[in-house]
Design a protein around this motif. Structure first.
Motif, PDB file in Angstrom:
ATOM      1  N   ASN A 142      -7.579  10.506   4.756  1.00  0.00           N
ATOM      2  CA  ASN A 142      -7.757   9.461   3.733  1.00  0.00           C
ATOM      3  C   ASN A 142      -6.537   9.307   2.826  1.00  0.00           C
ATOM      4  O   ASN A 142      -6.652   9.165   1.619  1.00  0.00           O
ATOM      5  CB  ASN A 142      -8.995   9.747   2.879  1.00  0.00           C
ATOM      6  N   SER A 166       0.838   4.410   5.187  1.00  0.00           N
ATOM      7  CA  SER A 166       1.556   3.130   5.145  1.00  0.00           C
ATOM      8  C   SER A 166       3.050   3.356   4.962  1.00  0.00           C
ATOM      9  O   SER A 166       3.872   2.673   5.579  1.00  0.00           O
ATOM     10  CB  SER A 166       1.005   2.256   4.013  1.00  0.00           C
ATOM     11  N   ALA A 205      -4.135   8.450   7.752  1.00  0.00           N
ATOM     12  CA  ALA A 205      -4.896   7.330   7.199  1.00  0.00           C
ATOM     13  C   ALA A 205      -6.403   7.516   7.350  1.00  0.00           C
ATOM     14  O   ALA A 205      -7.162   7.280   6.392  1.00  0.00           O
ATOM     15  CB  ALA A 205      -4.457   6.024   7.862  1.00  0.00           C
ATOM     16  N   TYR A 241       0.825  -1.211   0.000  1.00  0.00           N
ATOM     17  CA  TYR A 241       0.000   0.000   0.000  1.00  0.00           C
ATOM     18  C   TYR A 241       0.861   1.263   0.000  1.00  0.00           C
ATOM     19  O   TYR A 241       0.428   2.311  -0.500  1.00  0.00           O
ATOM     20  CB  TYR A 241      -0.921   0.013   1.214  1.00  0.00           C
ATOM     21  N   THR A 257      -4.134   6.723   2.931  1.00  0.00           N
ATOM     22  CA  THR A 257      -3.667   5.443   3.454  1.00  0.00           C
ATOM     23  C   THR A 257      -2.309   5.063   2.877  1.00  0.00           C
ATOM     24  O   THR A 257      -1.467   4.473   3.566  1.00  0.00           O
ATOM     25  CB  THR A 257      -4.691   4.341   3.146  1.00  0.00           C
ATOM     26  N   TRP A 299      -3.589   4.879  -2.523  1.00  0.00           N
ATOM     27  CA  TRP A 299      -4.886   4.423  -2.030  1.00  0.00           C
ATOM     28  C   TRP A 299      -5.374   5.320  -0.911  1.00  0.00           C
ATOM     29  O   TRP A 299      -4.610   5.726  -0.015  1.00  0.00           O
ATOM     30  CB  TRP A 299      -4.777   2.977  -1.552  1.00  0.00           C
ATOM     31  N   ASP A 300      -6.678   5.614  -0.934  1.00  0.00           N
ATOM     32  CA  ASP A 300      -7.275   6.456   0.096  1.00  0.00           C
ATOM     33  C   ASP A 300      -7.944   5.656   1.198  1.00  0.00           C
ATOM     34  O   ASP A 300      -8.534   6.237   2.116  1.00  0.00           O
ATOM     35  CB  ASP A 300      -8.289   7.421  -0.524  1.00  0.00           C
ATOM     36  N   GLY A 301      -7.885   4.333   1.129  1.00  0.00           N
ATOM     37  CA  GLY A 301      -8.470   3.497   2.160  1.00  0.00           C
ATOM     38  C   GLY A 301      -9.934   3.180   1.944  1.00  0.00           C
ATOM     39  O   GLY A 301     -10.491   2.359   2.681  1.00  0.00           O
TER      40      GLY A 301
END
Length: 317
Positions: free
Chosen positions: A282, A288, A278, A63, A284, A68-70
């Protein structure tokens, strides 16, 4: 000719008894099972370790290479872009200065735990009672400790009331400035984890053979000499472990500051910042990457510490 007569004749002719018969090698099936059996016992713990430790770490690293925004089912590969952002934005690393408060508190905690463990390892009155008093805070849930001390440090709270009994009046907001807030939070963390280090030191001290203390007393050694030449060398591996745990805990402080201040008033730690990235912003993928950086820093510090203080075998005899 019987077997006994034949053996005697061979012994007379050669001057030595015949060699004992060589046992037949174990069957291949038994050898295979002998090698596989330990792995069968390790199968369950290895499966749990891989499922709940190494697989999440692998996912976290994956990730960290995305945006990625979760929430979205789609994610795009960004390479090392997140890591470049972490190392090029100074504000993301400024929060590590807050860890200095917890690191200083950890040093005091180790000294205090070693002192109490040494004192209570000798035969003194009410030592079992004091052992329970010191270890009890570690058994309390961290959330409960955070809420209790939140009322303890509030204006006109428990701390101000106790100080007023001694004629000390102050309108100082204990959680109102970065220095006083971080000092207070580090003190709470020190109080909570003192019992863990105390138990580790106490167990290591009690594992030292009692004959060494008796011999030292016969030679005229006092308590300080017993600590310097018997206790300190005997607990060196445990002391190394507590230092590693204290450093890693200082860098990853989260529970107490998150509950009591939420990272406000300059008390935001690296882990709180990662959680906010995260779940509040948002990001993520960036969070990470920050978690991977923190993991690498802790591993690096642990490696350096192990190189500087190798875990040598202790021999007190």
């Amino acid at each position: 000719m019987t077997d006994t007569t034949r053996k005697a004749a061979v012994k007379t002719a050669t001057g030595a008894a015949p060699a004992a018969p060589v046992p037949a090698p174990a069957a291949r099936k038994h050898r295979v099972w002998r090698g596989v059996t330990p792995w069968l016992f390790l199968l369950a713990p290895l499966a749990l370790l891989i499922t709940f430790t190494y697989a999440p770490i692998a996912n976290m690293v994956a990730y960290s290479l995305t945006d990625w925004d979760g929430v979205s089912p789609e994610l795009h590969y960004t390479g090392v872009g997140n890591y470049e952002e972490i190392f090029t934005r100074p504000e993301l690393f400024e929060v590590f200065w807050v860890s200095g408060y917890y690191l200083a508190a950890s040093a005091l905690q180790i000294v205090a735990a070693l002192y109490f463990a040494t004192i209570l390892s000798f035969n003194i009155r009410f030592r079992n009672f004091f052992k329970g008093v010191l270890f009890f805070p570690y058994l309390i849930n961290g959330v409960a400790i955070g809420f209790v001390f939140l009322y303890f440090f509030q204006d006109g709270g428990t701390l101000d009331s106790v100080l007023s009994l001694f004629g000390v009046t102050t309108d100082h907001a204990w959680l109102g400035t970065p220095v006083s807030a971080n000092t207070s939070l580090a003190g709470v963390s020190m109080w909570r984890y003192l019992g863990l280090n105390f138990v580790l030191f106490l167990g290591a001290i009690q594992s030292i053979p009692g004959e060494l203390y008796e011999a030292a007393e016969l030679d005229g050694a006092n308590r300080w000499h017993q600590f310097r030449y018997i206790i300190a060398p005997g607990i060196k591996p445990v002391l190394t472990l507590t230092v590693i745990l204290s450093i890693s805990g200082s860098l990853s402080a989260f529970e107490i500051p998150y509950i009591m201040t939420g990272g406000a008033t300059g008390t935001e730690t690296f882990v709180i910042q990662t959680v906010n990235l995260a779940f509040r912003f948002n990001k993520t993928g960036l969070a990470s990457a920050a978690a991977v950086v923190l993991l690498l820093i802790i591993l690096l510090v642990t490696w350096v510490q192990r190189r500087l203080v190798p875990d040598d075998k202790v021999d007190l005899v």
